[in-house]
Write a protein that holds these residues in place. Structure first.
Motif, PDB file in Angstrom:
ATOM      1  N   UNK A  50       0.819  -1.207   0.000  1.00  0.00           N
ATOM      2  CA  UNK A  50       0.000   0.000   0.000  1.00  0.00           C
ATOM      3  C   UNK A  50       0.857   1.263   0.000  1.00  0.00           C
ATOM      4  N   UNK A  51       1.949   1.238   0.753  1.00  0.00           N
ATOM      5  CA  UNK A  51       2.827   2.404   0.809  1.00  0.00           C
ATOM      6  C   UNK A  51       3.469   2.676  -0.559  1.00  0.00           C
ATOM      7  N   UNK A 103       9.100  10.764  -2.147  1.00  0.00           N
ATOM      8  CA  UNK A 103       9.667   9.441  -2.449  1.00  0.00           C
ATOM      9  C   UNK A 103      11.103   9.354  -1.948  1.00  0.00           C
ATOM     10  N   UNK A 104      11.885  10.401  -2.205  1.00  0.00           N
ATOM     11  CA  UNK A 104      13.287  10.397  -1.772  1.00  0.00           C
ATOM     12  C   UNK A 104      13.370  10.378  -0.251  1.00  0.00           C
ATOM     13  N   UNK A 105      12.515  11.153   0.426  1.00  0.00           N
ATOM     14  CA  UNK A 105      12.514  11.153   1.889  1.00  0.00           C
ATOM     15  C   UNK A 105      12.146   9.765   2.435  1.00  0.00           C
ATOM     16  N   UNK A 106      11.183   9.100   1.804  1.00  0.00           N
ATOM     17  CA  UNK A 106      10.776   7.752   2.201  1.00  0.00           C
ATOM     18  C   UNK A 106      11.959   6.796   2.058  1.00  0.00           C
ATOM     19  N   UNK A 117      16.225   3.565   4.694  1.00  0.00           N
ATOM     20  CA  UNK A 117      17.647   3.223   4.607  1.00  0.00           C
ATOM     21  C   UNK A 117      18.395   3.652   5.858  1.00  0.00           C
ATOM     22  N   UNK A 118      17.684   4.268   6.814  1.00  0.00           N
ATOM     23  CA  UNK A 118      18.321   4.683   8.051  1.00  0.00           C
ATOM     24  C   UNK A 118      19.026   6.020   7.962  1.00  0.00           C
ATOM     25  N   UNK A 119      18.808   6.769   6.859  1.00  0.00           N
ATOM     26  CA  UNK A 119      19.439   8.086   6.704  1.00  0.00           C
ATOM     27  C   UNK A 119      18.467   9.149   7.214  1.00  0.00           C
ATOM     28  N   UNK A 120      18.255   9.138   8.549  1.00  0.00           N
ATOM     29  CA  UNK A 120      17.188   9.936   9.140  1.00  0.00           C
ATOM     30  C   UNK A 120      17.423  11.442   9.003  1.00  0.00           C
ATOM     31  N   UNK A 121      18.658  11.876   9.141  1.00  0.00           N
ATOM     32  CA  UNK A 121      18.927  13.323   9.048  1.00  0.00           C
ATOM     33  C   UNK A 121      18.568  13.859   7.671  1.00  0.00           C
ATOM     34  N   UNK A 122      18.935  13.097   6.635  1.00  0.00           N
ATOM     35  CA  UNK A 122      18.626  13.539   5.268  1.00  0.00           C
ATOM     36  C   UNK A 122      17.121  13.522   5.034  1.00  0.00           C
ATOM     37  N   UNK A 136       2.097  13.992   3.417  1.00  0.00           N
ATOM     38  CA  UNK A 136       1.882  14.018   4.871  1.00  0.00           C
ATOM     39  C   UNK A 136       2.196  12.660   5.482  1.00  0.00           C
ATOM     40  N   UNK A 137       1.753  11.597   4.807  1.00  0.00           N
ATOM     41  CA  UNK A 137       2.024  10.256   5.319  1.00  0.00           C
ATOM     42  C   UNK A 137       3.523   9.979   5.406  1.00  0.00           C
ATOM     43  N   UNK A 138       4.271  10.419   4.380  1.00  0.00           N
ATOM     44  CA  UNK A 138       5.715  10.200   4.394  1.00  0.00           C
ATOM     45  C   UNK A 138       6.345  10.974   5.549  1.00  0.00           C
ATOM     46  N   UNK A 139       5.936  12.223   5.731  1.00  0.00           N
ATOM     47  CA  UNK A 139       6.494  13.026   6.822  1.00  0.00           C
ATOM     48  C   UNK A 139       6.155  12.404   8.178  1.00  0.00           C
ATOM     49  N   UNK A 140       4.905  11.912   8.285  1.00  0.00           N
ATOM     50  CA  UNK A 140       4.497  11.245   9.519  1.00  0.00           C
ATOM     51  C   UNK A 140       5.401  10.052   9.804  1.00  0.00           C
ATOM     52  N   UNK A 141       5.670   9.264   8.752  1.00  0.00           N
ATOM     53  CA  UNK A 141       6.518   8.076   8.914  1.00  0.00           C
ATOM     54  C   UNK A 141       7.936   8.472   9.318  1.00  0.00           C
TER      55      UNK A 141
END
Length: 903
Positions: A761-762, A781-784, A789-794, A814-819
């Motif tokens: 679904x994601x 998509x890039x933020x997801x 991948x564990x690159x939280x700062x980016x 919004x869903x990606x930012x929430x995640x």
């Protein structure tokens, strides 16, 4: 063409600029402690009354220039000569000469005739000169010939000056040292060094022999001011051969002669002879003067022998000859020519220490070296000193200073300098065009236009060179529409385009992708009487070939030939490449045959185009023959040809042949990103995944990743190995390099996400947002990708950009930012986003619930279990649960909200 709005000065030269005055990320001026301290210019010497125009009518010196007949009668012939020489106007000189001749007992004097002839020639009064020549009471003598030859040469009439040698020989007048020196200088200044030396040697041998000069072949136009001399020659007793000089062999006795010969040897590159001539002077009783040393220093300095130049300067001081400002200028010029700033400044400082005054040449030299090194404050110090001494910046220095400011991005300072030192100052068209060009080469068309339009207020008409530079400015900035207004302005000013104008316009429109406009201008150029050269035709043909306008390109080729202009290898190469791109091998080969029939051998560019043509039809044997032929040429195949062969082999799956070329390229360090990318896809397509990954890693480490295609090749290998982290880091590398991911990149990201234990679904929601062209989809998509991948700062950095108040994002973003916030442990921020979605009417969907479960799932429960639990909710239960969750959060009962999510 509308004028630019006036730009108020930001700061004067040398003043501290206002905030924002400088454009671009340039470093500030260095601190004062690090600056070179240049001496302030001393005030100019006070002008005597005899040299001050304002007082010339009332001073005693002026009245002495117009004495009464009684005073004239009491003067000696030498005083008469001095008085004639000091006249500032040819009319006054002629009137004074007539008064002298009318004096009782006046004896005709050849020197007086010579002085009058010089006045008339310098004023270019040819009719009066002819009358004065014909009215001479005595036959022409050496003073008259020398004076007239010198004046004619300085007026740009060197042929007329040399004609006097024919006249002297016809009249039987042998040159004395002064006239010989004069004619040697005329020949030297024309670059006829061997003839000048021959004339001098003949004179030293006691011969007046000038047949080697081919003076009889000098063609004098019918309207030439010295045409009347030919009649004298024809009427005179012309003696052929040599005319002996009674004194026999002799050596020069005048320092001016030695100076001329030293300069002659120097310009002819015979430095040893120049030095020998200098050393020979004392033996003949002739002592060197300042001009001698200045000449020697100049010729040795420009020959690169600065040590000898400095030794001569020291010798000058030892001999007690005080250098003048010109001497220091020569030394400064010598060091400026080799880029030695310290040497230039050393002699610049010594001018003031020697009690001399810096002149315009001194300032121009030091400004040149300071501006070339972008030493802004030091250059401004020099300018301030010039102004303080009552002078003005030399016209030749104006474009140099402007270029320094423009190159550094100090645009406000450049405009301020122009307004202060250039506007309304009567600057020549050449220097005005150079100032416009300083902006033009940077593509700063508005600033260039500002300078160009300001010319109208100078009272001077614009020259064609200024229009041509403005065409260049518009072309560099791709302001094609403004060119039409410029051409109309030209016509209105009565300035006709020249050959350079047409060539620039044709080149501009050809490069800009307007071949039809370029072709139309080509016709106008021919109608104006200019004959376009091959380079002009090739510019238009290149534009046609880029747009694959085959009939037009061939038509222009035929027109070019009918005009008598033979195509060169560039034109043939363009046509061959055009047919190669369109896959027309037959026509490409036809024009290659025409090329060889014209006696031109194909170069690497032409053969590469033919290889591309064969590649269209997978004709690898024919392409290989051409490639082998290139191996026998100087430099061998270039990278473009090698990559064309690699691509051909890759299309045919010929791994061994491709690897052979690729290994040679790597061994010679010639492989580029295209070479590596081709091999990565070849190995991957043939199922050789380990080889593909190996080459991809090599490509990544080589620093050759420069475009999206090369990045995609490496990403494809990492995707094939499910290497999530490396893929994410490559995407981040692309973004930092300002290379936006393309559709192929996002396709591989989706493929990678599907294999990374991310819910269908994601991925489906991300794909839908991308396919629908949502404005925030690519960033989401890039933020997801970064998040999983564990690159939280980016990932957080992208989310901060997405959530800026001025941006509007959809439910997917919004869903990606929430995640992302939930994955980073920023629970309060996640709740805040959840409420923000509710306030905007974005009801939680399945993906929202998945992210909530990810954030608040029970410890020890797998992601899959939590996801499956949420999927078991019925749709009609989702909304009531959501409403209850919102109510708990708004009432501050977050713990209850958490428990609700966990159920």
């Amino acid at each position: 063409m509308p004028p630019l709005p006036h730009r108020p000065p930001a700061a004067g030269a040398g003043a501290a600029p206002t905030a924002g005055a400088r454009s671009g990320p340039f470093p500030p001026h260095p601190p004062a402690a690090s600056r070179i301290r240049l001496p302030r210019l001393p005030p100019p010497p006070s002008l005597s009354s005899s040299s001050t125009p304002a007082s010339s009518f009332s001073s005693p010196a002026t009245s002495a220039l117009h004495p009464s007949d009684e005073v004239l009668s009491a003067m000696s012939p030498r005083e008469h000569t001095s008085l004639l020489s000091r006249q500032s106007c040819w009319r006054r000189a002629r009137d004074l000469f007539d008064r002298l001749r009318a004096l009782p007992g006046y004896a005709p004097n050849p020197v007086h005739d010579a002085v009058l002839l010089r006045h008339l020639a310098r004023a270019r009064r040819w009719a009066e000169l002819r009358c004065a020549w014909l009215e001479m009471a005595l036959p022409p003598s050496n003073p008259a010939y020398a004076a007239l030859a010198d004046a004619l040469a300085k007026a740009g009439l060197a042929r007329g000056a040399l004609l006097l040698l024919r006249h002297m020989r016809a009249q039987g007048v042998a040159p004395d040292e002064v006239s010989m020196n004069t004619f040697v200088r005329v020949l030297k200044d024309q670059g006829r060094y061997a003839d000048a030396l021959a004339l001098f040697r003949n004179w030293c041998d006691g011969r007046f022999e000038v047949d080697f000069l081919d003076l009889d072949g000098i063609a004098i136009d019918s309207d030439c001011p010295m045409q009347f001399l030919l009649a004298d020659i024809c009427d005179g007793n012309f003696a052929s051969g040599a005319l002996a000089i009674d004194e026999g062999p002799q050596k020069p006795k005048l320092v001016a002669t030695y100076n001329t010969l030293i300069d002659l040897y120097g310009k002819a590159g015979r430095l040893k002879d120049a030095l020998d001539m200098f050393l020979d002077m004392p033996a003949h009783g002739v002592m060197p003067d300042k001009y001698t040393f200045n000449t020697l220093i100049n010729i040795f300095g420009f020959a690169g022998n600065t040590a000898q130049a400095e030794a001569l300067f020291a010798s000058m001081l030892v001999r007690g000859i005080n250098p003048d400002t010109k001497t220091y200028n020569v030394m400064m010029t010598v060091f400026a020519s080799i880029g030695d700033l310290d040497g230039v400044l050393k002699y610049y400082r010594q001018i003031g220490k020697a009690g001399l005054h810096v002149d315009a040449v001194s300032s121009r030299i030091v400004l040149q070296v300071l501006c070339e090194r972008k030493m802004v404050r030091e250059a401004e110090d020099v300018i301030e000193g010039i102004l303080n001494s009552g002078g003005s910046v030399n016209e030749q220095s104006l474009p140099i200073v402007m270029k320094m400011y423009v190159d550094l991005g100090f645009l406000d300072e450049a405009i301020t300098f122009f307004e202060r030192h250039c506007r309304g100052k009567g600057v020549s068209s050449k220097n005005f065009a150079a100032m416009i060009d300083a902006f033009a080469v940077k593509g700063l068309w508005e600033e260039a236009e500002h300078i160009f339009l300001s010319r109208g207020g100078d009272g001077n008409n614009k020259d064609i060179i200024e229009y041509n530079v403005m065409v260049k400015a518009y072309g560099r900035a791709k302001q094609y529409d403004r060119v039409s207004s410029l051409l109309e302005s030209m016509e209105g000013s009565g300035v006709s385009p020249d050959e350079c104008t047409y060539n620039s316009l044709i080149q501009m429109f050809s490069v800009g992708g307007f071949p039809q406009r370029a072709k139309k201008l080509l016709g106008k150029m021919k109608d104006a009487g200019f004959e376009p050269k091959c380079e002009t035709y090739s510019a238009v043909i290149r534009s046609y070939s880029r747009h694959c306008l085959v009939p037009e390109a061939i038509g222009l080729l035929n027109e070019m030939k009918s005009s008598g202009v033979e195509p060169n290898i560039i034109v043939y190469g363009l046509l061959i490449d055009m047919f190669a791109e369109t896959g027309n091998v037959k026509e490409a080969l036809h024009y290659n045959n025409l090329l060889e029939e014209s006696g031109i051998s194909p170069n690497q560019v032409v053969l590469t185009s033919l290889i591309k043509a064969y590649s269209k039809y997978n004709c690898w044997k024919e392409a290989l023959n051409l490639y082998s032929r290139m191996n026998n040429m100087d430099g061998g195949p270039d990278i473009i040809a090698s990559n064309a062969m690699l691509n051909l082999y890759a299309n045919l799956g010929m791994v061994t042949e491709a690897k052979e070329i690729f290994d040679i390229l790597r061994r010679n360090s010639n492989a580029d990103g295209v070479s590596y990318t081709t091999m990565v896809y070849l190995y991957k397509g043939m199922g050789l995944l380990s080889e593909s990954v190996k080459v991809a890693c090599e490509l990544h480490k080589s620093g050759l990743l420069s475009d999206c295609a090369s990045y995609n090749a490496v990403i494809a290998c990492y995707v094939a190995k499910d290497n999530l982290r490396d893929c994410a880091e490559l995407v981040q590398e692309m973004i930092l390099a300002n290379i936006p991911p393309d559709a192929s990149t996002f396709g591989m990201i989706f493929s990678l996400l599907q294999n990374s234990h991310v819910s269908a679904e994601e991925v489906l929601q991300l794909e839908s947002a991308y396919n629908d062209g949502k404005s925030s989809a690519k960033q989401a998509i890039v933020a997801f990708l970064f998040s999983i991948a564990g690159m939280h700062a980016a990932a957080l950095e992208i989310c901060e950009q997405l959530l800026k108040p001025e941006r509007t994002i959809d439910a997917c973003a919004y869903n990606v930012c929430f995640k992302v916030y939930a994955s980073c442990g920023k629970v309060e921020k996640a709740f805040s986003l959840f409420m923000q979605m509710n306030d905007l009417g974005l009801k939680p969907d399945t993906v929202t619930c998945i992210h909530l479960a990810t954030c608040y799932g029970k410890p020890g429960v797998s992601e899959g279990q939590r996801t499956n639990a949420l999927f078991e909710y019925r749709t009609d239960e989702l909304i009531p649960s959501h409403n209850a969750l919102v109510a708990y959060i708004r009432s501050g009962k977050n713990n209850v909200a958490v428990q609700l999510v966990k159920k």
